[in-house]
Design a protein around this motif. Structure first.
Motif, PDB file in Angstrom:
ATOM      1  N   ILE A   5       0.863  -1.179   0.000  1.00  0.00           N
ATOM      2  CA  ILE A   5       0.000   0.000   0.000  1.00  0.00           C
ATOM      3  C   ILE A   5       0.899   1.229   0.000  1.00  0.00           C
ATOM      4  N   ASP A   6       0.701   2.074  -0.989  1.00  0.00           N
ATOM      5  CA  ASP A   6       1.488   3.286  -1.137  1.00  0.00           C
ATOM      6  C   ASP A   6       1.299   4.206   0.075  1.00  0.00           C
ATOM      7  N   THR A   7       2.297   5.026   0.337  1.00  0.00           N
ATOM      8  CA  THR A   7       2.280   5.922   1.494  1.00  0.00           C
ATOM      9  C   THR A   7       1.044   6.821   1.520  1.00  0.00           C
ATOM     10  N   ASN A   8       0.626   7.327   0.367  1.00  0.00           N
ATOM     11  CA  ASN A   8      -0.518   8.240   0.367  1.00  0.00           C
ATOM     12  C   ASN A   8      -1.785   7.555   0.875  1.00  0.00           C
ATOM     13  N   LEU A   9      -1.985   6.296   0.528  1.00  0.00           N
ATOM     14  CA  LEU A   9      -3.151   5.570   1.041  1.00  0.00           C
ATOM     15  C   LEU A   9      -2.990   5.228   2.513  1.00  0.00           C
ATOM     16  N   LEU A  10      -1.781   4.903   2.937  1.00  0.00           N
ATOM     17  CA  LEU A  10      -1.560   4.621   4.354  1.00  0.00           C
ATOM     18  C   LEU A  10      -1.862   5.846   5.203  1.00  0.00           C
ATOM     19  N   VAL A  11      -1.399   7.008   4.764  1.00  0.00           N
ATOM     20  CA  VAL A  11      -1.676   8.245   5.503  1.00  0.00           C
ATOM     21  C   VAL A  11      -3.174   8.491   5.551  1.00  0.00           C
ATOM     22  N   SER A  12      -3.843   8.345   4.421  1.00  0.00           N
ATOM     23  CA  SER A  12      -5.299   8.541   4.389  1.00  0.00           C
ATOM     24  C   SER A  12      -6.001   7.581   5.331  1.00  0.00           C
ATOM     25  N   GLY A  13      -5.580   6.329   5.321  1.00  0.00           N
ATOM     26  CA  GLY A  13      -6.203   5.336   6.189  1.00  0.00           C
ATOM     27  C   GLY A  13      -5.966   5.597   7.663  1.00  0.00           C
ATOM     28  N   LEU A  14      -4.760   6.009   8.002  1.00  0.00           N
ATOM     29  CA  LEU A  14      -4.424   6.274   9.397  1.00  0.00           C
ATOM     30  C   LEU A  14      -5.048   7.565   9.906  1.00  0.00           C
ATOM     31  N   MET A  15      -5.168   8.560   9.037  1.00  0.00           N
ATOM     32  CA  MET A  15      -5.623   9.877   9.466  1.00  0.00           C
ATOM     33  C   MET A  15      -7.111  10.144   9.238  1.00  0.00           C
ATOM     34  N   PHE A  16      -7.675   9.562   8.185  1.00  0.00           N
ATOM     35  CA  PHE A  16      -8.999  10.014   7.781  1.00  0.00           C
ATOM     36  C   PHE A  16     -10.056   8.923   7.632  1.00  0.00           C
ATOM     37  N   GLY A  17      -9.698   7.721   7.308  1.00  0.00           N
ATOM     38  CA  GLY A  17     -10.707   6.673   7.173  1.00  0.00           C
ATOM     39  C   GLY A  17     -11.021   6.346   5.732  1.00  0.00           C
ATOM     40  N   GLY A  18     -12.292   6.047   5.468  1.00  0.00           N
ATOM     41  CA  GLY A  18     -12.734   5.700   4.125  1.00  0.00           C
ATOM     42  C   GLY A  18     -12.165   4.376   3.653  1.00  0.00           C
ATOM     43  N   LEU A  19     -12.082   4.234   2.343  1.00  0.00           N
ATOM     44  CA  LEU A  19     -11.558   2.997   1.761  1.00  0.00           C
ATOM     45  C   LEU A  19     -10.125   2.691   2.197  1.00  0.00           C
TER      46      LEU A  19
END
Length: 140
Positions: A5-19
């Motif tokens: 999982i690319d860093t941008n998706l990891l950050v989104s997942g850790l910080m914001f949620g969603g998919l």
């Protein structure tokens, strides 16, 4: 199955949620093995340490290091022997490809519409969005 999982998706997942969060939850549930490298973990630590995330991380009584350490425990950390020069506009993305190769990943999940997603695949490893990654997990 094994995913990078690319860093941008990891950050989104850790910080914001969603998919992206659903992808991380699926990894925690054992729906797939998460694969990463020390370089990618260092990049994640750097991004999470940016001031724009500080308040959210502090409010959760966490730190960037705690988040990265938790991800390290969840993931298989590989050491690529070679980092190919594939993405001329963003050499950091080459490390995503290298981790996928070294980890024998079945898939790379990314939100990078400029550089990674347009490749479609690398060395036979599909590069897909978070939605497409979740769709591949769902039938299991």
């Amino acid at each position: 199955m094994r995913f990078v999982i690319d860093t941008n998706l990891l950050v989104s997942g850790l910080m914001f949620g969603g998919l992206p969060r659903q992808l991380l939850d699926a990894a925690r549930a054992g729906d797939f093995e998460l694969c990463t490298s020390e370089v990618l973990l260092a990049e994640l630590l750097d991004v999470l340490g940016r001031s724009k995330f500080a308040d959210r991380i502090v409010q959760a009584s966490l730190s960037p290091q705690i988040l990265v350490d938790d991800l390290r425990k969840l993931a298989i950390v590989v050491t690529p022997t070679n980092v190919p020069r594939v993405v001329p506009t963003d050499p950091d993305d080459d490390h995503v490809l290298a981790a996928a190769l070294a980890g024998a990943a079945d898939l790379i999940a990314s939100g990078d519409r400029r550089d990674l997603l347009p490749l479609g695949n690398y060395a036979g490893i599909p590069i897909v969005s978070a939605r497409e990654a979740m769709e591949r997990i769902a039938p299991r």
